[in-house]
Scaffold this active site. Structure first.
Site: not given
Length: 375
Positions: A80, A82, A143
């Site tokens: 992910h 983020d 996420e």
């Protein structure tokens, strides 16, 4: 488990470190991943991938296989984009072979170390002179705030039925064999407003109802496989008003479905009993956030990853975790998924760190996975 560079060529070792340091310097808090996605688009193009984004901002890619692995089924690699707060202006430091932040922010190894390892593996296998299986890539958004990107991913865009997710804290060599299911609850309590100084007897405090319920509720570590928490409470308007409304959000997780059901039911009963006893109303909604993971040591993906680890001098270890990840979503969609540990420590804290050697070893393992002609 720290290792040496002997499994990773010098230019690749420098690439994985430089890529990681570049990525963590790009702010990408949940919901604001655009800048890092644009940078990753370039890396993926350079690695020979077809690249596109979906409607929620997930970055997807695919590349054909070649050599002895060219006819194998595709493998999905995922991490992910983020990060969590405090994550603005990250300034990484390397001290004694370990990458840390300057102490005022997280580092972002969760999950940009996983992203960097994937990019390095794609770079090192982007030539026709050796075996590489077909590859699909998902770099997901949001996420950290509920697996939002993975939940909204249109899986019809992917052909892979096997996946590796790079998003587990812990030593290189760990494979998440068991991970929990999670129920998320939203609770609304309605009492009766009244003036707190003039007629408190006429009011029914929603805050008092909530506190009575929580006081008798089993929370925290329930048993070795089950946890629960009330994490958000909002209510009240002023000190001179008996509060009529409270909204809460909570969760329960367990490796065992029966225990999860029992804990969720217990939390509901606590709120309903308190509301009934004090003359309030309660509404209790439950959403299944994700279902659990239960990978057999004999599963194809565990064998494949274990074989790659052995080829790079790492002993595989099956572990359980209390955390959820995009791997839960992929597993729930029928994609057999291994979530790998790669040495990140202290995620979601200003003490977060990762050894350079572990970052290199994680990339080596992925290269071995992609290059394995057995698939």
């Amino acid at each position: 488990m720290s290792t040496t560079r002997e499994n990773l060529p010098g230019d690749a070792a420098q690439f994985v470190l430089d890529t990681f340091l570049t990525l963590v310097r790009i702010d990408s808090l949940s919901g604001d991943e655009g800048a890092v996605a644009e940078r990753l688009r370039g890396y993926l193009h350079d690695a020979g991938c077809q690249v596109w984004s979906d409607h929620v901002g997930n970055l997807l890619a695919r590349r054909a296989g070649h050599g002895a692995g060219g006819m194998l089924p595709p493998l999905l690699l995922s991490a992910h984009m983020d990060t969590v707060e405090p994550g603005h202006g990250i300034q990484p430091r390397i001290v004694h072979g370990v990458v840390r932040s300057d102490g005022t922010t997280i580092l972002g190894a969760d999950d940009k170390a996983g992203v960097a390892a994937i990019l390095t593996a794609l770079r090192q296998t982007n030539h026709t002179g050796a075996s590489c299986c077909p590859v699909e890539v998902v770099f997901s958004v949001q996420e950290e705030v509920g697996l939002v990107g993975a939940k909204h991913l249109d899986l019809t865009q992917l052909a892979a039925k096997t996946a590796i997710v790079m998003d587990s804290a812990g030593p290189v060599g760990s494979i998440v064999a068991r991970a929990p299911s999670q129920d998320t609850m939203t609770i609304e309590i309605t009492g009766h407003a009244s003036h707190a100084g003039v007629a408190p007897e006429q009011g029914v405090s929603a805050i008092v109802v909530a506190s009575k319920a929580i006081a008798v509720m089993r929370l925290g570590r329930i048993d070795p496989e089950t946890t629960a928490n009330i994490g958000v409470i909002r209510g009240g308007m002023a000190t001179n008003i008996i509060p009529a409304h409270v909204t809460m959000r909570g969760e329960a997780r367990s490796l065992d479905e029966a225990r999860l059901a029992a804990q969720t039911s217990h939390m509901r009963e606590c709120f309903e009993t308190a509301a009934r006893d004090l003359g309030a109303k309660v509404e209790f909604w439950v959403e299944r956030s994700y279902s659990g993971i239960n990978l057999s040591p004999e599963s194809a993906v565990v064998k494949r990853v274990s074989r790659a680890m052995a080829a790079t001098g790492v002993a595989a270890s099956l572990i359980s975790t209390g955390g959820g990840s995009d791997a839960n979503i992929f597993m729930g969609a029928g994609i057999e998924t291994a979530n790998l540990g790669f040495g990140m420590m202290g995620p979601h804290s200003v003490e977060e760190h990762i050894a350079v050697a572990d970052l290199e070893q994680a990339a080596s393992i992925l290269i071995a996975v992609l290059s394995d002609p057995q698939g």
